[in-house]
Write a protein that holds these residues in place. Structure first.
Motif, mmCIF file in Angstrom:
data_model
loop_
_atom_site.group_PDB
_atom_site.id
_atom_site.type_symbol
_atom_site.label_atom_id
_atom_site.label_comp_id
_atom_site.label_asym_id
_atom_site.label_seq_id
_atom_site.Cartn_x
_atom_site.Cartn_y
_atom_site.Cartn_z
ATOM 1 N N SER A 10 16.162 -25.545 21.068
ATOM 2 C CA SER A 10 16.985 -26.614 21.150
ATOM 3 C C SER A 10 16.518 -28.051 20.699
ATOM 4 O O SER A 10 15.571 -28.675 21.547
ATOM 5 C CB SER A 10 18.067 -26.837 22.354
ATOM 6 O OG SER A 10 18.997 -27.820 22.120
ATOM 7 N N LEU A 11 16.866 -28.466 19.383
ATOM 8 C CA LEU A 11 16.361 -29.728 18.983
ATOM 9 C C LEU A 11 17.161 -30.921 18.911
ATOM 10 O O LEU A 11 18.408 -30.716 18.245
ATOM 11 C CB LEU A 11 15.690 -29.663 17.535
ATOM 12 C CG LEU A 11 14.733 -28.509 17.729
ATOM 13 C CD1 LEU A 11 14.261 -28.155 16.357
ATOM 14 C CD2 LEU A 11 13.386 -28.883 18.478
ATOM 15 N N ILE B 233 10.495 -31.677 13.090
ATOM 16 C CA ILE B 233 10.164 -30.815 14.224
ATOM 17 C C ILE B 233 10.555 -29.305 13.536
ATOM 18 O O ILE B 233 10.074 -28.280 13.454
ATOM 19 C CB ILE B 233 10.572 -30.943 15.510
ATOM 20 C CG1 ILE B 233 9.839 -32.330 15.923
ATOM 21 C CG2 ILE B 233 10.310 -29.700 16.736
ATOM 22 C CD1 ILE B 233 10.394 -32.640 17.446
ATOM 23 N N ALA B 234 11.961 -29.381 13.275
ATOM 24 C CA ALA B 234 12.711 -27.942 12.744
ATOM 25 C C ALA B 234 11.981 -27.427 11.497
ATOM 26 O O ALA B 234 11.897 -26.197 11.686
ATOM 27 C CB ALA B 234 14.006 -28.357 12.539
ATOM 28 N N VAL C 237 20.170 -27.426 16.385
ATOM 29 C CA VAL C 237 19.719 -28.720 15.822
ATOM 30 C C VAL C 237 20.773 -29.628 16.016
ATOM 31 O O VAL C 237 22.042 -29.532 15.554
ATOM 32 C CB VAL C 237 19.308 -28.859 14.281
ATOM 33 C CG1 VAL C 237 19.086 -29.897 13.858
ATOM 34 C CG2 VAL C 237 18.229 -27.676 14.049
ATOM 35 N N THR C 238 20.654 -30.599 16.882
ATOM 36 C CA THR C 238 21.743 -31.558 17.422
ATOM 37 C C THR C 238 21.475 -32.970 16.743
ATOM 38 O O THR C 238 22.431 -33.875 17.074
ATOM 39 C CB THR C 238 21.718 -31.524 18.868
ATOM 40 O OG1 THR C 238 20.565 -32.070 19.515
ATOM 41 C CG2 THR C 238 22.111 -30.230 19.185
ATOM 42 N N SER C 239 20.368 -33.374 16.165
ATOM 43 C CA SER C 239 19.839 -34.734 15.915
ATOM 44 C C SER C 239 19.204 -34.805 14.362
ATOM 45 O O SER C 239 18.496 -33.852 14.276
ATOM 46 C CB SER C 239 19.093 -35.130 16.836
ATOM 47 O OG SER C 239 18.403 -36.284 16.284
ATOM 48 N N ASP D 73 17.083 -36.747 13.618
ATOM 49 C CA ASP D 73 15.547 -36.958 13.974
ATOM 50 C C ASP D 73 14.943 -35.454 14.254
ATOM 51 O O ASP D 73 13.418 -35.646 14.236
ATOM 52 C CB ASP D 73 15.367 -37.713 15.165
ATOM 53 C CG ASP D 73 16.014 -39.360 14.771
ATOM 54 O OD1 ASP D 73 16.092 -39.759 13.577
ATOM 55 O OD2 ASP D 73 16.333 -39.815 15.916
ATOM 56 N N SER D 74 15.600 -34.398 14.370
ATOM 57 C CA SER D 74 15.027 -33.102 14.544
ATOM 58 C C SER D 74 14.345 -32.518 13.341
ATOM 59 O O SER D 74 13.529 -31.584 13.494
ATOM 60 C CB SER D 74 15.892 -32.194 15.132
ATOM 61 O OG SER D 74 16.510 -32.632 16.210
ATOM 62 N N GLY E 174 22.980 -33.791 13.587
ATOM 63 C CA GLY E 174 22.129 -33.023 12.871
ATOM 64 C C GLY E 174 22.540 -32.458 11.534
ATOM 65 O O GLY E 174 21.698 -32.156 10.808
#
Length: 97
Positions: free
Chosen positions: A96-97, A15-16, A7-9, A11-12, A38
């Motif tokens: 990857s998000l 979805i995550a 999780v890199t954002s 905003d994820s 993230g």
């Protein structure tokens, strides 16, 4: 580990979280590494609850510090990008998000 979420954002989360809940329901062996902005998702109690099904969850210590928070306030384990690489290497699948 069957699945790793990277999780890199901030905003994820939308979805995550459904993915993490589905992994928990299926009793999958999964982990999550949070980096960049993230790590801000760790302010969301619902996100932390969704993480509870993971076998390993970790926040990038540098990203956590960069976000202006003290190390003691991180609700999950912190680690370096080396831990991230180790987790990726042990995962059969990577999201990857």
């Amino acid at each position: 580990m069957d699945v790793m979420l990277h999780v890199t954002s901030r905003d994820s989360g939308k979805i995550a979280m459904p993915i993490m809940r589905a992994l928990k329901r299926s009793n999958a062996n999964w982990g999550c590494f949070l980096t960049n902005d993230g790590v801000e998702l760790l302010d969301n109690k619902d996100f932390i609850v969704a993480l509870s099904g993971s076998t390993q969850s970790m926040a990038c210590e540098y990203s956590w510090e960069k976000s202006g928070r003290s190390l003691e306030d991180c609700p999950i384990a912190r680690g370096s990008q080396t831990f991230n690489s180790t987790m990726m290497g042990s995962a059969s699948r990577l999201i990857s998000l």
